[in-house]
Design a protein around this motif. Structure first.
Motif, PDB file in Angstrom:
ATOM      1  N   PRO A 230       0.827  -1.213   0.000  1.00  9.22           N
ATOM      2  CA  PRO A 230       0.000   0.000   0.000  1.00  9.22           C
ATOM      3  C   PRO A 230       0.856   1.256   0.000  1.00  9.22           C
ATOM      4  CG  PRO A 230       0.039  -0.950   2.190  1.00  9.22           C
ATOM      5  CD  PRO A 230       0.755  -1.930   1.294  1.00  9.22           C
ATOM      6  N   ARG A 231       0.260   2.373  -0.402  1.00 11.53           N
ATOM      7  CA  ARG A 231       0.978   3.634  -0.478  1.00 11.53           C
ATOM      8  C   ARG A 231       0.099   4.754   0.062  1.00 11.53           C
ATOM      9  NH1 ARG A 231       0.844   3.901  -7.092  1.00 11.53           N
ATOM     10  NH2 ARG A 231       2.072   2.007  -6.751  1.00 11.53           N
ATOM     11  N   ASN A 232       0.734   5.880   0.367  1.00 10.98           N
ATOM     12  CA  ASN A 232      -0.038   7.058   0.774  1.00 10.98           C
ATOM     13  C   ASN A 232       0.547   8.273   0.080  1.00 10.98           C
ATOM     14  OD1 ASN A 232       2.019   8.365   2.577  1.00 10.98           O
ATOM     15  ND2 ASN A 232       1.761   6.456   3.725  1.00 10.98           N
ATOM     16  N   VAL A 233      -0.138   9.411   0.229  1.00 13.05           N
ATOM     17  CA  VAL A 233       0.217  10.587  -0.541  1.00 13.05           C
ATOM     18  C   VAL A 233       1.632  11.070  -0.228  1.00 13.05           C
ATOM     19  CG1 VAL A 233      -0.711  12.251   1.134  1.00 13.05           C
ATOM     20  CG2 VAL A 233      -0.684  12.815  -1.317  1.00 13.05           C
ATOM     21  N   ARG A 234       2.165  10.782   0.963  1.00 11.23           N
ATOM     22  CA  ARG A 234       3.530  11.199   1.304  1.00 11.23           C
ATOM     23  C   ARG A 234       4.574  10.494   0.445  1.00 11.23           C
ATOM     24  NH1 ARG A 234       0.844  11.033   6.138  1.00 11.23           N
ATOM     25  NH2 ARG A 234       1.450   8.869   6.518  1.00 11.23           N
ATOM     26  N   ASP A 235       4.207   9.353  -0.142  1.00 12.39           N
ATOM     27  CA  ASP A 235       5.146   8.647  -1.015  1.00 12.39           C
ATOM     28  C   ASP A 235       5.486   9.458  -2.262  1.00 12.39           C
ATOM     29  OD1 ASP A 235       5.398   6.348   0.579  1.00 12.39           O
ATOM     30  OD2 ASP A 235       3.550   5.503  -0.228  1.00 12.39           O
ATOM     31  N   LEU A 236       4.645  10.434  -2.591  1.00  9.11           N
ATOM     32  CA  LEU A 236       4.899  11.254  -3.766  1.00  9.11           C
ATOM     33  C   LEU A 236       6.116  12.158  -3.592  1.00  9.11           C
ATOM     34  CD1 LEU A 236       1.244  12.291  -4.697  1.00  9.11           C
ATOM     35  CD2 LEU A 236       2.689  10.608  -5.873  1.00  9.11           C
ATOM     36  N   THR A 237       6.618  12.286  -2.364  1.00  7.96           N
ATOM     37  CA  THR A 237       7.795  13.119  -2.113  1.00  7.96           C
ATOM     38  C   THR A 237       9.098  12.329  -2.236  1.00  7.96           C
ATOM     39  OG1 THR A 237       7.710  12.712   0.291  1.00  7.96           O
ATOM     40  CG2 THR A 237       6.459  14.592  -0.564  1.00  7.96           C
ATOM     41  N   ARG A 238       9.015  11.041  -2.481  1.00  3.21           N
ATOM     42  CA  ARG A 238      10.228  10.244  -2.636  1.00  3.21           C
ATOM     43  C   ARG A 238      10.991  10.699  -3.870  1.00  3.21           C
ATOM     44  NH1 ARG A 238       8.742   3.963  -1.794  1.00  3.21           N
ATOM     45  NH2 ARG A 238      10.863   3.868  -2.619  1.00  3.21           N
ATOM     46  N   THR A 239      12.312  10.661  -3.790  1.00  5.77           N
ATOM     47  CA  THR A 239      13.158  11.233  -4.833  1.00  5.77           C
ATOM     48  C   THR A 239      12.845  10.677  -6.215  1.00  5.77           C
ATOM     49  OG1 THR A 239      14.956  11.555  -3.243  1.00  5.77           O
ATOM     50  CG2 THR A 239      15.540  11.572  -5.586  1.00  5.77           C
ATOM     51  N   GLU A 240      12.719   9.345  -6.330  1.00  4.63           N
ATOM     52  CA  GLU A 240      12.510   8.756  -7.648  1.00  4.63           C
ATOM     53  C   GLU A 240      11.161   9.153  -8.243  1.00  4.63           C
ATOM     54  OE1 GLU A 240      11.681   5.350  -4.652  1.00  4.63           O
ATOM     55  OE2 GLU A 240      12.784   7.241  -4.772  1.00  4.63           O
ATOM     56  N   VAL A 241      10.181   9.402  -7.369  1.00  6.01           N
ATOM     57  CA  VAL A 241       8.862   9.805  -7.849  1.00  6.01           C
ATOM     58  C   VAL A 241       8.883  11.265  -8.281  1.00  6.01           C
ATOM     59  CG1 VAL A 241       6.419  10.020  -7.240  1.00  6.01           C
ATOM     60  CG2 VAL A 241       7.752   8.103  -6.358  1.00  6.01           C
ATOM     61  N   VAL A 242       9.564  12.108  -7.513  1.00  8.50           N
ATOM     62  CA  VAL A 242       9.688  13.525  -7.878  1.00  8.50           C
ATOM     63  C   VAL A 242      10.378  13.671  -9.232  1.00  8.50           C
ATOM     64  CG1 VAL A 242      10.759  15.726  -7.259  1.00  8.50           C
ATOM     65  CG2 VAL A 242       9.664  14.330  -5.487  1.00  8.50           C
ATOM     66  N   ILE A 243      11.418  12.873  -9.454  1.00  5.35           N
ATOM     67  CA  ILE A 243      12.137  12.922 -10.736  1.00  5.35           C
ATOM     68  C   ILE A 243      11.212  12.483 -11.870  1.00  5.35           C
ATOM     69  CG2 ILE A 243      13.997  11.864 -12.072  1.00  5.35           C
ATOM     70  CD1 ILE A 243      15.618  11.760  -9.449  1.00  5.35           C
ATOM     71  N   MET A 244      10.466  11.397 -11.660  1.00  4.50           N
ATOM     72  CA  MET A 244       9.552  10.910 -12.693  1.00  4.50           C
ATOM     73  C   MET A 244       8.453  11.930 -12.972  1.00  4.50           C
ATOM     74  SD  MET A 244       7.366   7.343 -12.891  1.00  4.50           S
ATOM     75  CE  MET A 244       8.840   6.397 -13.303  1.00  4.50           C
ATOM     76  N   ARG A 245       7.947  12.567 -11.903  1.00  7.75           N
ATOM     77  CA  ARG A 245       6.908  13.586 -12.069  1.00  7.75           C
ATOM     78  C   ARG A 245       7.404  14.716 -12.963  1.00  7.75           C
ATOM     79  NH1 ARG A 245       6.130  18.449  -9.626  1.00  7.75           N
ATOM     80  NH2 ARG A 245       3.973  19.260  -9.507  1.00  7.75           N
ATOM     81  N   GLY A 246       8.620  15.202 -12.677  1.00  8.53           N
ATOM     82  CA  GLY A 246       9.180  16.280 -13.476  1.00  8.53           C
ATOM     83  C   GLY A 246       9.361  15.879 -14.934  1.00  8.53           C
ATOM     84  N   HIS A 247       9.811  14.644 -15.149  1.00  8.29           N
ATOM     85  CA  HIS A 247      10.021  14.159 -16.514  1.00  8.29           C
ATOM     86  C   HIS A 247       8.702  14.082 -17.276  1.00  8.29           C
ATOM     87  CE1 HIS A 247      11.733  11.961 -19.851  1.00  8.29           C
ATOM     88  NE2 HIS A 247      10.894  10.960 -19.651  1.00  8.29           N
ATOM     89  N   LEU A 248       7.655  13.561 -16.625  1.00 10.68           N
ATOM     90  CA  LEU A 248       6.349  13.437 -17.287  1.00 10.68           C
ATOM     91  C   LEU A 248       5.754  14.809 -17.595  1.00 10.68           C
ATOM     92  CD1 LEU A 248       4.775  10.508 -15.221  1.00 10.68           C
ATOM     93  CD2 LEU A 248       5.629  10.419 -17.577  1.00 10.68           C
ATOM     94  N   ILE A 249       5.856  15.742 -16.649  1.00  7.21           N
ATOM     95  CA  ILE A 249       5.334  17.088 -16.878  1.00  7.21           C
ATOM     96  C   ILE A 249       6.070  17.760 -18.032  1.00  7.21           C
ATOM     97  CG2 ILE A 249       5.179  19.405 -15.898  1.00  7.21           C
ATOM     98  CD1 ILE A 249       4.522  18.111 -13.207  1.00  7.21           C
ATOM     99  N   ASP A 250       7.399  17.592 -18.081  1.00  9.20           N
ATOM    100  CA  ASP A 250       8.183  18.169 -19.180  1.00  9.20           C
ATOM    101  C   ASP A 250       7.723  17.607 -20.528  1.00  9.20           C
ATOM    102  OD1 ASP A 250       9.631  19.732 -17.471  1.00  9.20           O
ATOM    103  OD2 ASP A 250      11.383  18.406 -17.415  1.00  9.20           O
ATOM    104  N   GLN A 251       7.439  16.295 -20.559  1.00 13.52           N
ATOM    105  CA  GLN A 251       6.975  15.686 -21.802  1.00 13.52           C
ATOM    106  C   GLN A 251       5.647  16.280 -22.238  1.00 13.52           C
ATOM    107  OE1 GLN A 251       7.641  11.296 -20.620  1.00 13.52           O
ATOM    108  NE2 GLN A 251       7.791  11.306 -22.838  1.00 13.52           N
ATOM    109  N   LEU A 252       4.721  16.428 -21.306  1.00 10.24           N
ATOM    110  CA  LEU A 252       3.405  16.950 -21.646  1.00 10.24           C
ATOM    111  C   LEU A 252       3.483  18.416 -22.057  1.00 10.24           C
ATOM    112  CD1 LEU A 252       1.227  15.316 -18.848  1.00 10.24           C
ATOM    113  CD2 LEU A 252       1.429  14.620 -21.232  1.00 10.24           C
TER     114      LEU A 252
END
Length: 258
Positions: A230-252
């Motif tokens: 299971p996961r919770n919203v605080r997991d979104l602050t993990r480094t690998e997720v933050v990097i992926m978020r930035g990459h996806l936003i840049d693509q869009l």
């Protein structure tokens, strides 16, 4: 090994324009599969083909080329074979919560008394106990979406299509509904295909994310979300997720600028 419940096999689709066909297809040779119990999100710029995929799955449109398989079967008429939850709840304002919820059972020919009994058992689980006699105008946005999700579950399908169901909700209600949806998914293990414009929402909810692109040609890319459950919203602050978020936003953003 997980069983594929939805497969697009080299699917191409374009809309006709009078007697002519658009030169540039919306989807071209798209191939992917979604396995039993997965939660997969689709993101992409407006006009990239996200909703077209849902229309093809539901049978509202047919591919020009290729095959679509539901639970291993190629079907020319998929109408009624999947549960669908649209962006707008589409509740009938003249029907109570109960009467709205039993609609898919009525369509399947279940007697009204039996349908009411079945829905009544689920009201507490869906946070709707005590409001079954209320009308949609009496409900909050989140409550309306709970009724809408209940209807999609009652379709009986193991595949649920959710088309930006939380986009009209305020930020706190949206987060609460995301957490609630995850709880329902973990309990029921239905296969969910989820359209969203929100990258964080896709990362929080999904096992995998499909990115639809139109330039230079229609294509689909896939990324795996690096979060365990299971996961919770605080997991979104993990480094690998933050990097992926930035990459996806840049693509869009790049696709929108083009």
């Amino acid at each position: 090994m997980s069983r594929a419940v939805l497969t697009f096999q080299d699917v191409t689709f374009h809309y006709p324009s009078g007697n002519l066909i658009h030169k540039h297809p919306i989807l071209e040779d798209i191939h992917f599969q979604v396995n039993a119990g997965e939660f997969v999100s689709i993101i992409g710029a407006s006009g990239s083909g996200k909703s077209t995929i849902f229309r093809l799955i539901t049978g509202l449109e047919q591919p020009i080329e290729g095959k679509i398989y539901l639970n291993g079967k190629s079907m020319s008429n998929q109408l009624g074979q999947v549960g669908y939850m649209p962006q707008q709840d589409l509740l009938m304002p003249w029907r109570t919560v109960m009467d709205n919820a039993i609609l898919p059972l009525e369509i399947k020919g279940v007697k009204k008394a039996e349908a009411i009994d079945e829905v009544r058992k689920l009201l507490g689980e869906f946070g709707l106990e005590g409001v079954e006699d209320a009308f949609p105008s009496d409900l909050s946005g989140g409550m309306k979406q709970r009724v809408s999700f209940l209807r999609s579950v009652l379709s009986g399908s193991n595949i649920l299509l959710l088309d930006e169901p939380f986009s009209a909700l305020d930020a706190i209600t949206r987060l609460n509904m995301q957490e609630w949806l995850l709880g329902q998914w973990e309990k029921r293990r239905k296969t969910i295909l989820f359209i969203t414009h929100d990258v964080e929402e896709a990362l929080f909810l999904s096992d995998r994310i499909f990115i639809l692109e139109q330039e230079p040609n229609p294509s689909l890319k896939e990324v795996h979300v690096p979060l365990r459950r299971p996961r919770n919203v605080r997991d979104l602050t993990r480094t690998e997720v933050v990097i992926m978020r930035g990459h996806l936003i840049d693509q869009l953003r790049l696709k929108v600028k083009k």
